[in-house]
Design an enzyme around this catalytic site. Sequence first.
Site, PDB file in Angstrom:
ATOM      1  N   LYS A  10       0.685  -1.115   0.044  1.00 34.62           N
ATOM      2  CA  LYS A  10      -0.131   0.052  -0.026  1.00 34.62           C
ATOM      3  C   LYS A  10       0.947   1.383  -0.076  1.00 34.62           C
ATOM      4  O   LYS A  10       1.933   1.194  -0.713  1.00 34.62           O
ATOM      5  CB  LYS A  10      -0.901  -0.185   1.133  1.00 34.62           C
ATOM      6  CG  LYS A  10      -1.997  -1.379   0.950  1.00 34.62           C
ATOM      7  CD  LYS A  10      -2.904  -1.449   2.288  1.00 34.62           C
ATOM      8  CE  LYS A  10      -3.876  -2.661   2.124  1.00 34.62           C
ATOM      9  NZ  LYS A  10      -5.127  -2.815   2.886  1.00 34.62           N
ATOM     10  N   HIS A  93      -8.822  -3.259  -6.351  1.00 34.23           N
ATOM     11  CA  HIS A  93      -8.733  -3.327  -4.934  1.00 34.23           C
ATOM     12  C   HIS A  93      -9.896  -2.571  -4.122  1.00 34.23           C
ATOM     13  O   HIS A  93     -10.339  -1.393  -4.553  1.00 34.23           O
ATOM     14  CB  HIS A  93      -7.217  -2.915  -4.671  1.00 34.23           C
ATOM     15  CG  HIS A  93      -7.068  -3.135  -3.167  1.00 34.23           C
ATOM     16  ND1 HIS A  93      -7.388  -2.454  -2.083  1.00 34.23           N
ATOM     17  CD2 HIS A  93      -6.146  -4.304  -2.359  1.00 34.23           C
ATOM     18  CE1 HIS A  93      -7.089  -2.962  -0.649  1.00 34.23           C
ATOM     19  NE2 HIS A  93      -6.383  -3.931  -1.220  1.00 34.23           N
ATOM     20  N   GLU A 165     -12.068 -10.450  -1.554  1.00 32.14           N
ATOM     21  CA  GLU A 165     -11.770  -9.285  -0.620  1.00 32.14           C
ATOM     22  C   GLU A 165     -12.926  -8.628  -0.143  1.00 32.14           C
ATOM     23  O   GLU A 165     -13.311  -7.665  -0.235  1.00 32.14           O
ATOM     24  CB  GLU A 165     -10.669  -8.284  -1.106  1.00 32.14           C
ATOM     25  CG  GLU A 165     -10.210  -7.165  -0.315  1.00 32.14           C
ATOM     26  CD  GLU A 165      -9.580  -6.264  -1.111  1.00 32.14           C
ATOM     27  OE1 GLU A 165      -8.667  -5.425  -0.389  1.00 32.14           O
ATOM     28  OE2 GLU A 165     -10.089  -5.871  -2.224  1.00 32.14           O
ATOM     29  N   GLY A 174     -10.980  -2.257  15.291  1.00 33.33           N
ATOM     30  CA  GLY A 174      -9.408  -2.499  15.413  1.00 33.33           C
ATOM     31  C   GLY A 174      -9.244  -4.050  15.501  1.00 33.33           C
ATOM     32  O   GLY A 174      -8.291  -4.632  15.053  1.00 33.33           O
ATOM     33  N   GLY A 235      -2.016  -7.980   3.563  1.00 33.80           N
ATOM     34  CA  GLY A 235      -1.919  -6.495   3.631  1.00 33.80           C
ATOM     35  C   GLY A 235      -0.863  -6.042   4.717  1.00 33.80           C
ATOM     36  O   GLY A 235       0.275  -5.974   4.194  1.00 33.80           O
TER      37      GLY A 235
END
Length: 260
Positions: A10, A93, A165, A174, A235
């Site tokens: 990223k 994405h 995804e 989180g 990721g």
Amino acid sequence: MKKYIIGNWKMNLNVHEASLFATKLSQGLPIRRDVETVVCPSFVALQPLSLQVDHRQMKLGAQDCYWRDSGAFTGEVAATQLRGLAQYVLVGHSERRHIFGEHDRDIRFKVQAALRNGLTPVLCVGETELERKEGDTAHVLEDQIVSGLMNVGSDQIDQVLVTYEPLWTISTSGSPHVPQQHELEQVVKIIRSKVTHMFGREAGKAIPVLYGGSVDKDNARIFLSVEGIDGALVGAKSLIAPEFISIVEIASEIAKEEKK
């Protein structure tokens, strides 16, 4: 079947940091024939890394591309400009779709541009939490598959990867949500069924289907052991060398087990 582990860096690591990190990876990654390891750095790091990495250890991928081969499109990077630097390119994405507002039309043309320029497109598909709650998962995935692969020829489908995804695995607290094995199995069936409908039974069986959604070394074996899952799009954990290397090792172990 070969496994695919793709690390999406990223918008992280400058050129110097990317070089140092690639060196760390190269020191821990053996050359494997049963796992295709791919890292996707930022555009600015692609060129120097293309000269640095051992392509037997890892391949390079771009995080995006534009579908025109040239022209007055300030700030864009064309697939043709990635030739010789990257072997793969992420297309559609979730962050491109939902932050930057990419439409199915853009994604369809990007898949076509990647193939036209000798790149392997990794088509990303997935539903939002609301779409999942409303029972629209199958419809969303089918629409994204049909639209994304509409301009792909029957002689090109073996050059495409698909990544599931799901956006609902991302939690604002989180603590990521983790899909159950039966949910993933159902999604894989949907994806392969739609590819079969478009390109035939062999294509539906052969197309590599990856999973991307909070993958780490602790859950990688669970995801990669699901029938029909051929790899993972990683990721945050792809930015931690020991963690990413562990995921590659797990993929290799599973590939060996499947051969027995």
